[in-house]
Design a protein around this motif. Structure first.
Motif, PDB file in Angstrom:
ATOM      1  N   PHE A 169       0.792  -1.162   0.109  1.00 28.22           N
ATOM      2  CA  PHE A 169      -0.188  -0.049   0.013  1.00 28.22           C
ATOM      3  C   PHE A 169       0.693   1.196   0.007  1.00 28.22           C
ATOM      4  CE2 PHE A 169      -1.628   3.303   2.872  1.00 28.22           C
ATOM      5  CZ  PHE A 169      -2.686   3.902   1.875  1.00 28.22           C
ATOM      6  N   VAL A 170       1.963   1.115   0.906  1.00 28.48           N
ATOM      7  CA  VAL A 170       2.889   2.403   0.967  1.00 28.48           C
ATOM      8  C   VAL A 170       3.390   2.613  -0.320  1.00 28.48           C
ATOM      9  CG1 VAL A 170       4.717   3.583   2.142  1.00 28.48           C
ATOM     10  CG2 VAL A 170       2.959   2.608   3.280  1.00 28.48           C
ATOM     11  N   GLU A 171       3.893   1.733  -1.063  1.00 26.75           N
ATOM     12  CA  GLU A 171       4.782   1.633  -2.373  1.00 26.75           C
ATOM     13  C   GLU A 171       3.645   2.423  -3.460  1.00 26.75           C
ATOM     14  OE1 GLU A 171       6.428  -1.941  -3.097  1.00 26.75           O
ATOM     15  OE2 GLU A 171       8.124  -1.626  -1.987  1.00 26.75           O
ATOM     16  N   ASP A 172       2.358   1.939  -3.407  1.00 30.56           N
ATOM     17  CA  ASP A 172       1.469   2.259  -4.497  1.00 30.56           C
ATOM     18  C   ASP A 172       1.422   3.947  -4.086  1.00 30.56           C
ATOM     19  OD1 ASP A 172       1.278   0.078  -5.525  1.00 30.56           O
ATOM     20  OD2 ASP A 172      -0.609  -0.558  -4.659  1.00 30.56           O
ATOM     21  N   CYS A 214       4.998  11.038   8.558  1.00 32.22           N
ATOM     22  CA  CYS A 214       5.833  11.074   7.706  1.00 32.22           C
ATOM     23  C   CYS A 214       5.380  10.873   6.043  1.00 32.22           C
ATOM     24  CB  CYS A 214       6.905   9.903   8.048  1.00 32.22           C
ATOM     25  SG  CYS A 214       7.785  10.029   9.410  1.00 32.22           S
ATOM     26  N   LEU A 215       4.506   9.974   6.000  1.00 31.71           N
ATOM     27  CA  LEU A 215       3.980   9.663   4.464  1.00 31.71           C
ATOM     28  C   LEU A 215       3.099  10.770   4.279  1.00 31.71           C
ATOM     29  CD1 LEU A 215       3.180   5.864   4.956  1.00 31.71           C
ATOM     30  CD2 LEU A 215       5.161   6.863   3.815  1.00 31.71           C
ATOM     31  N   ALA A 216       2.420  11.541   4.921  1.00 29.23           N
ATOM     32  CA  ALA A 216       1.616  12.731   4.762  1.00 29.23           C
ATOM     33  C   ALA A 216       2.512  13.903   4.332  1.00 29.23           C
ATOM     34  CB  ALA A 216       0.445  12.877   5.842  1.00 29.23           C
ATOM     35  N   MET A 217       3.582  13.829   4.718  1.00 28.92           N
ATOM     36  CA  MET A 217       4.455  15.194   4.389  1.00 28.92           C
ATOM     37  C   MET A 217       5.268  14.718   3.166  1.00 28.92           C
ATOM     38  SD  MET A 217       4.763  17.642   6.534  1.00 28.92           S
ATOM     39  CE  MET A 217       6.236  18.535   5.915  1.00 28.92           C
ATOM     40  N   ALA A 218       5.156  13.423   2.614  1.00 28.70           N
ATOM     41  CA  ALA A 218       5.697  13.306   1.341  1.00 28.70           C
ATOM     42  C   ALA A 218       5.681  14.457   0.099  1.00 28.70           C
ATOM     43  CB  ALA A 218       5.380  11.810   0.768  1.00 28.70           C
ATOM     44  N   PRO A 219       4.455  14.738   0.055  1.00 29.01           N
ATOM     45  CA  PRO A 219       4.250  15.908  -1.019  1.00 29.01           C
ATOM     46  C   PRO A 219       4.968  17.171  -0.890  1.00 29.01           C
ATOM     47  CG  PRO A 219       2.074  14.787  -0.475  1.00 29.01           C
ATOM     48  CD  PRO A 219       3.049  14.312   0.643  1.00 29.01           C
ATOM     49  N   GLU A 220       4.948  17.426   0.634  1.00 30.09           N
ATOM     50  CA  GLU A 220       5.810  18.667   1.099  1.00 30.09           C
ATOM     51  C   GLU A 220       7.067  18.612   0.701  1.00 30.09           C
ATOM     52  OE1 GLU A 220       4.649  21.115   4.371  1.00 30.09           O
ATOM     53  OE2 GLU A 220       2.600  20.046   4.361  1.00 30.09           O
ATOM     54  N   GLY A 222       2.573   6.950  -6.933  1.00 29.82           N
ATOM     55  CA  GLY A 222       1.664   7.985  -7.389  1.00 29.82           C
ATOM     56  C   GLY A 222       1.978   9.244  -7.040  1.00 29.82           C
ATOM     57  N   LEU A 223       3.038   9.437  -6.057  1.00 30.42           N
ATOM     58  CA  LEU A 223       4.004  11.010  -5.897  1.00 30.42           C
ATOM     59  C   LEU A 223       5.071  10.937  -6.776  1.00 30.42           C
ATOM     60  CD1 LEU A 223       3.326  11.251  -2.147  1.00 30.42           C
ATOM     61  CD2 LEU A 223       1.967  12.052  -3.873  1.00 30.42           C
ATOM     62  N   GLY A 224       5.521   9.698  -7.163  1.00 24.18           N
ATOM     63  CA  GLY A 224       6.768   9.959  -7.820  1.00 24.18           C
ATOM     64  C   GLY A 224       8.045   9.967  -6.929  1.00 24.18           C
ATOM     65  N   ALA A 225       7.847   9.295  -5.793  1.00 26.13           N
ATOM     66  CA  ALA A 225       8.928   9.271  -4.744  1.00 26.13           C
ATOM     67  C   ALA A 225       9.881   8.193  -4.966  1.00 26.13           C
ATOM     68  CB  ALA A 225       8.418   9.210  -3.417  1.00 26.13           C
ATOM     69  N   ARG A 226      11.147   8.031  -4.764  1.00 22.70           N
ATOM     70  CA  ARG A 226      11.938   7.166  -4.806  1.00 22.70           C
ATOM     71  C   ARG A 226      12.275   6.199  -3.402  1.00 22.70           C
ATOM     72  NH1 ARG A 226      15.133  11.791  -5.536  1.00 22.70           N
ATOM     73  NH2 ARG A 226      16.551  11.245  -3.894  1.00 22.70           N
TER      74      ARG A 226
END
Length: 391
Positions: free
Chosen positions: A37-40, A119-125, A44-48
């Motif tokens: 789930f976290v990888e998906d 932490c995951l919620a901050m990914a876009p920021e 979607g955000l384009g994170a590495r």
């Protein structure tokens, strides 16, 4: 601290916490559905990110990088596993997030999927920030049982993974900065005796009787350890402890027990050797074996080390302590009595501190909860981190 209900990142954290709690990641189970789930979400955000599986392939850690793909920066570490709910009296399903006013209830909300969620919620920021040094998120497994689920990832730092400069472990501290904790080593001691009818005890040796002598010795060792105290009284209690949690053995009242085993632990001050109790215990075992087991070839005493998590030593001037205090807007650190993965990072050469939302008093409890205000404080902490690493 009140939170801003219009904060989209906080609302995203609550939504992510809802999804994370729904995965039953008790340590005896696989965490792979949660990792998927976290990888998906990150794709979607384009994170590495990189997945680090365990040897059996049924669990995995996840290492995510934002900003430069280089050494340095900060790793934010949280575990994905939770303790069991069996036997606990919950007023609502433990793996369904329930909101009641300003509290969020569910297994792992506090320990420590709340930190994982922010932490995951901050990914876009993090992705949008002009980071000059990287921010990493690490999600581990088996923290609740061995504290070893982070080790394979730590070993790869500076090899095929970037080596962070420091680590912040988000265990619940009410967003206070903890720079020290005790070690924990757990043991299983197995006593093998020789069966005989209880009416003629000289024909055998009772494993139960011998085990009771050994348990009593551990209690004496524990009392002796109280003399080595933390002079600053940062820990409660201010000394290393020994505890026997389970003992079992024997076949019937009138049979001298062939086998008895007990499970015990040593929780040591950060400066104490992890063998502080074991060395004295093994010396007593050798004495008892010579006195009680001599003449019975198959009788023996064995002690197995099951888990070992190092303590976290206070490093007041470390980069981790200095940065975390600034981000938490605090001027002092605390010590905590429970073990975390922070000691593993420190043993791996990274300065480490503990700072995360929620109170340890709610961890492992039925109706475990976290206050939304604590999640808001965590978001603010991480925003300050992004700002600090962007200058």
């Amino acid at each position: 601290m009140t939170h801003n209900p219009a904060d989209s990142t906080l609302e995203r954290a609550i939504a992510l916490l809802d999804r994370l709690v729904a995965f039953d990641t008790e340590s005896s189970r696989s965490n792979l559905p949660l990792i998927d789930f976290v990888e998906d979400y990150l794709l979607g955000l384009g994170a590495r990110f990189a997945r680090i599986p365990n040897a059996e392939g049924d669990k995995a850690a996840l290492f995510v990088t934002f900003g430069p793909n280089a050494d340095g920066g900060v790793v934010l570490s949280g575990h994905t596993d939770v303790v069991p709910v069996t036997g606990q009296k919950w007023t609502s399903p433990p793996f369904v997030l329930r909101r009641d006013g300003e509290r969020l209830y569910g297994r792992g909300t506090c320990d420590m999927k709340g930190f994982d969620a922010i932490c995951l919620a901050m990914a876009p920021e993090f992705l949008a920030a002009p980071l000059k040094k990287p921010i990493h998120i690490m999600l581990s497994y088996d923290e609740e049982t061995t504290c070893a689920g982070c080790l394979d990832t730590i070993k790869r730092f500076g090899q095929d993974l970037p080596r962070p400069a420091l680590a912040v472990i988000g265990e619940p501290t009410l967003m206070q900065v903890a720079d020290a904790h005790k070690s924990v080593t757990t043991y299983r001691t197995i006593v093998t005796g020789h069966e005989a009818h209880s009416s003629k005890p000289w024909l055998g040796v009772s494993a139960v009787h011998v085990a009771c002598q050994l348990v009593a010795a551990l209690e004496r060792i524990g009392r002796d350890l109280e003399a080595d105290r933390d002079e600053q009284a940062r820990f409660d209690p201010a000394f290393s402890t020994v505890h026997v949690g389970i003992i079992q053995g024997g076949t019937a009242r009138n049979i001298m027990a062939r086998q008895c085993e007990f499970f015990w632990e040593f929780r040591g001050l950060p400066h104490a050797s992890h063998r502080a109790a074991l060395d004295r215990f093994e010396a007593f075992c050798a004495q008892i074996a010579a006195e009680r087991l001599n003449g019975f070839p198959n009788a023996k005493i064995e002690t197995i080390v099951e888990t070992q998590a190092p303590g976290l030593r206070s490093e007041p001037d470390s980069a981790a302590t200095t940065l975390a205090l600034a981000l938490a807007q605090a001027n002092h650190t605390i010590a905590v009595p429970y073990a975390t993965e922070a000691g593993q990072f420190q043993s791996g050469g990274l300065p480490a501190v503990i700072c995360g939302p929620g109170s340890i008093d709610q961890a492992h409890q039925p109706d475990e909860y976290i206050d939304i205000a604590q999640l808001a404080e965590g978001v603010a902490f991480l925003r300050r981190l992004a700002g600090q690493l962007s200058t």
